[in-house]
Design a protein around this motif. Structure first.
Motif, PDB file in Angstrom:
ATOM      1  N   ASP A 221    -112.737  -5.163 -19.704  1.00  0.00           N
ATOM      2  CA  ASP A 221    -113.183  -6.002 -20.811  1.00  0.00           C
ATOM      3  C   ASP A 221    -112.474  -5.587 -22.097  1.00  0.00           C
ATOM      4  O   ASP A 221    -111.935  -6.416 -22.848  1.00  0.00           O
ATOM      5  N   VAL A 222    -112.475  -4.276 -22.341  1.00  0.00           N
ATOM      6  CA  VAL A 222    -111.812  -3.737 -23.531  1.00  0.00           C
ATOM      7  C   VAL A 222    -110.310  -4.004 -23.484  1.00  0.00           C
ATOM      8  O   VAL A 222    -109.710  -4.454 -24.472  1.00  0.00           O
ATOM      9  N   LEU A 273    -125.254  -7.946 -24.940  1.00  0.00           N
ATOM     10  CA  LEU A 273    -123.927  -7.336 -24.851  1.00  0.00           C
ATOM     11  C   LEU A 273    -123.843  -6.428 -23.625  1.00  0.00           C
ATOM     12  O   LEU A 273    -122.873  -6.468 -22.865  1.00  0.00           O
ATOM     13  N   GLU A 274    -124.878  -5.617 -23.429  1.00  0.00           N
ATOM     14  CA  GLU A 274    -124.895  -4.693 -22.304  1.00  0.00           C
ATOM     15  C   GLU A 274    -124.971  -5.432 -20.969  1.00  0.00           C
ATOM     16  O   GLU A 274    -124.420  -4.973 -19.961  1.00  0.00           O
ATOM     17  N   SER A 279    -116.462  -9.701 -23.742  1.00  0.00           N
ATOM     18  CA  SER A 279    -115.759 -10.988 -23.695  1.00  0.00           C
ATOM     19  C   SER A 279    -116.715 -12.145 -23.414  1.00  0.00           C
ATOM     20  O   SER A 279    -116.667 -13.192 -24.078  1.00  0.00           O
ATOM     21  N   GLN A 280    -117.593 -11.954 -22.427  1.00  0.00           N
ATOM     22  CA  GLN A 280    -118.532 -13.014 -22.087  1.00  0.00           C
ATOM     23  C   GLN A 280    -119.515 -13.255 -23.219  1.00  0.00           C
ATOM     24  O   GLN A 280    -119.922 -14.405 -23.475  1.00  0.00           O
ATOM     25  N   SER A 314    -109.919 -18.397 -30.673  1.00  0.00           N
ATOM     26  CA  SER A 314    -109.117 -19.507 -31.210  1.00  0.00           C
ATOM     27  C   SER A 314    -109.019 -20.676 -30.243  1.00  0.00           C
ATOM     28  O   SER A 314    -108.856 -21.823 -30.648  1.00  0.00           O
ATOM     29  N   ASP A 315    -109.135 -20.405 -28.957  1.00  0.00           N
ATOM     30  CA  ASP A 315    -109.119 -21.470 -27.948  1.00  0.00           C
ATOM     31  C   ASP A 315    -110.432 -21.511 -27.173  1.00  0.00           C
ATOM     32  O   ASP A 315    -110.486 -21.970 -26.034  1.00  0.00           O
ATOM     33  N   GLY A 316    -111.476 -21.002 -27.821  1.00  0.00           N
ATOM     34  CA  GLY A 316    -112.772 -20.963 -27.169  1.00  0.00           C
ATOM     35  C   GLY A 316    -112.942 -19.794 -26.219  1.00  0.00           C
ATOM     36  O   GLY A 316    -113.956 -19.684 -25.531  1.00  0.00           O
ATOM     37  N   GLY A 317    -111.946 -18.925 -26.157  1.00  0.00           N
ATOM     38  CA  GLY A 317    -112.014 -17.750 -25.293  1.00  0.00           C
ATOM     39  C   GLY A 317    -111.345 -17.943 -23.944  1.00  0.00           C
ATOM     40  O   GLY A 317    -111.440 -17.072 -23.079  1.00  0.00           O
ATOM     41  N   ALA A 318    -110.641 -19.059 -23.767  1.00  0.00           N
ATOM     42  CA  ALA A 318    -109.998 -19.337 -22.467  1.00  0.00           C
ATOM     43  C   ALA A 318    -108.935 -18.293 -22.137  1.00  0.00           C
ATOM     44  O   ALA A 318    -108.882 -17.773 -21.012  1.00  0.00           O
ATOM     45  N   ALA A 319    -108.063 -17.985 -23.103  1.00  0.00           N
ATOM     46  CA  ALA A 319    -107.004 -16.999 -22.866  1.00  0.00           C
ATOM     47  C   ALA A 319    -107.597 -15.610 -22.650  1.00  0.00           C
ATOM     48  O   ALA A 319    -107.095 -14.817 -21.841  1.00  0.00           O
TER      49      ALA A 319
END
Length: 374
Positions: A221-222, A273-274, A279-280, A314-319
Motif C-alpha cells: 500500500d505504501v 484506515l486500519e 489506498s482504499q 487526480s483520476d479518482g484513484g484508478a492509477a
C-alpha cells in the motif's frame, strides 16, 4: 575449483596476472580458476605445519619459498586472514552462538562472498553484523545477507543501505511475516513502476514504516502510493513524507472537520484506515464526497498530505489501484534486476577478485596459528 566464469566473458576481463601468480592460481581453457600444483602442495604443507607447534613461521615461509610461493603472497594472505578474523570476532559479540557456530558462519559468509560480485568482504561482514544486531537470528542471517547483497547489486547501492532498508521493513511489518526476499521484491517493483531508484527508496522507507505498520497498512500500500507519486515528479522522501502526513491527518482529524462533517468523521477514521488500508481509504473517501475538494481539504489539512492526496486522487484513484496491484504481485522483481546486472564484464571481474580474496583468506587462516606462536 576456486570459482568459475564463462569462457566468453573471461576474454573481456582484464585481471592482474601478478596477483594470480602470487597466489599460485591459474585460469584454464574452460574459464575455471583453479589452484596450481604449487599452491596445492603449499596448502597441504601449511595444513600439516599449522598443527605442529614446533614449526616456526620462518620454517613455514621457507617451505613455501621452496615450492615457489612468494613471501609477499604469504604476508598478503596472513593480513587478509587477520582482518577477517577480527571482523568475525566483532560479529561474535552480537550473537549468543558457540565458537563452532561462528565458524559455520565464517564458512557460509566466505562461500556467499565468493558467489556474488559484491564490492568487498568488509562490506559483507558489516552487513552481517548489522543484520544480527537488528534482531535477525544468526541461523537466518546469511540467507538474509544474500538477499541484501543481491539487492545492493541490483539497485546499484551499498550493502549497508540495502541491509538498513530491509531490516527496517521486516522489523516494522513483523506482524505480516514479510521475508527479506518479499520486501526486496516489493521495493524493486515500486522502482519498476515509479520514477525512483532503489537507493532513494531504501534510504527513505524509514520515514513511514513505523506509523504505517502500526495501523496495519500493508507495505505494498505504501509502496504503490509512493511509486505513483514519484511519477508526478516527487522524490522518494517527499512522497513518503506526504503519505505519512496524510495518514497523520486521518488519525488526528481537526475539530473543524468533525464538527462540519460529523457523518464523514464517523465513517472515515482510524478504524476505517486500519480495516481497509491507505489506498482504499482514499478511494472510498473520494467517492463518498464525490470528489469535493473542500471536503477533502477539510480532512487533509497538512500541505504535504494534501498535495499527495490530490495527486493520488487526480483520476479518482484508478492509477493508484493499478500500482497497488502491481506491487502486491511482485515475486521475482529483485532477482530480475540482479540477473541483468550480474552478467556484465565488471561483475565477472569483481567475482574473480572475490574468489582470489577468499583464497587468500583461507591460506592466511591456515598460517595464523603459527603466527600466533611467534
Amino acid at each position: 575449483a576456486v570459482g568459475h566464469l564463462a569462457r566468453s566473458r573471461l576474454t573481456r576481463i582484464w585481471c592482474s596476472m601478478a596477483d594470480i601468480a602470487v597466489l599460485g592460481l591459474r585460469v584454464d581453457a574452460s574459464g575455471a580458476i583453479t589452484a596450481s600444483d604449487n599452491l596445492g602442495r603449499a596448502l597441504n604443507k601449511l595444513d600439516t605445519a599449522a598443527g605442529k607447534s614446533t614449526d616456526s613461521l620462518a620454517k613455514m615461509g621457507a617451505k613455501l619459498a621452496a615450492i615457489g610461493i612468494s613471501s609477499a603472497g604469504l604476508l598478503a594472505a596472513v593480513k587478509q586472514g587477520m582482518d577477517f578474523e577480527k571482523q568475525m570476532a566483532l560479529i561474535a559479540t552480537v550473537t549468543d552462538t558457540t565458537t563452532a557456530s561462528v565458524m559455520v558462519l565464517e564458512r557460509q559468509l566466505l562461500s556467499l562472498f565468493s558467489s556474488l560480485p559484491v564490492g568487498s568482504l568488509e562490506e559483507m561482514t558489516k552487513g552481517l553484523y548489522d543484520i544480527i544486531s537488528a534482531g535477525i537470528p544468526a541461523g537466518r542471517s546469511i540467507e538474509y545477507l544474500g538477499v541484501a547483497a543481491q539487492s545492493a547489486i541490483a539497485g546499484v547501492t551499498s550493502t549497508a543501505t540495502a541491509v538498513d532498508a530491509l531490516t527496517t521493513v521486516t522489523n516494522a511489518w513483523r506482524a505480516d511475516n514479510i521475508s527479506a526476499g518479499e520486501a526486496a521484491d516489493k521495493m524493486f517493483q515500486a522502482v519498476n513502476k515509479g520514477k525512483i531508484t532503489f537507493e532513494e527508496l531504501a534510504s527513505s522507507i524509514g520515514i513511514i514504516a513505523p506509523v504505517a505498520a502500526a495501523y496495519k497498512i500493508k507495505l505494498e500500500d505504501v509502496l504503490g502510493a509512493t511509486a505513483q507519486l514519484t511519477l508526478g515528479g516527487q522524490t522518494a522522501s517527499i512522497a513518503l513524507t506526504g503519505v505519512r502526513s496524510a495518514i497523520t491527518n486521518i488519525l488526528n482529524p481537526t475539530a473543524e472537520f468533525t464538527n462540519a462533517f460529523p457523518e464523514l468523521a464517523k465513517q472515515f477514521n482510524a478504524a476505517k484506515l486500519e480495516a481497509v488500508g491507505f489506498s482504499q481509504f482514499l478511494i472510498e473517501f473520494n467517492k463518498a464526497v464525490d470528489g469535493n475538494k473542500d471536503k477533502i481539504n477539510a480532512l487533509f489539512t497538512d500541505i504535504q498530505g494534501k498535495t499527495s492526496v490530490f495527486s493520488l486522487l487526480s483520476d479518482g484513484g484508478a492509477a493508484l489501484q493499478v500500482q497497488l496491484d502491481a506491487v502486491a504481485n511482485s515475486s521475482g522483481a529483485m532477482k530480475g534486476a540482479f540477473d541483468k546486472l550480474s552478467v556484465t564484464s565488471s561483475a565477472a571481474y569483481q567475482l574473480l577478485k572475490n574468489n582470489l580474496t577468499t583464497t587468500l583468506i583461507e591460506l592466511g587462516r591456515m598460517v595464523l596459528p603459527t603466527v600466533n606462536t611467534v
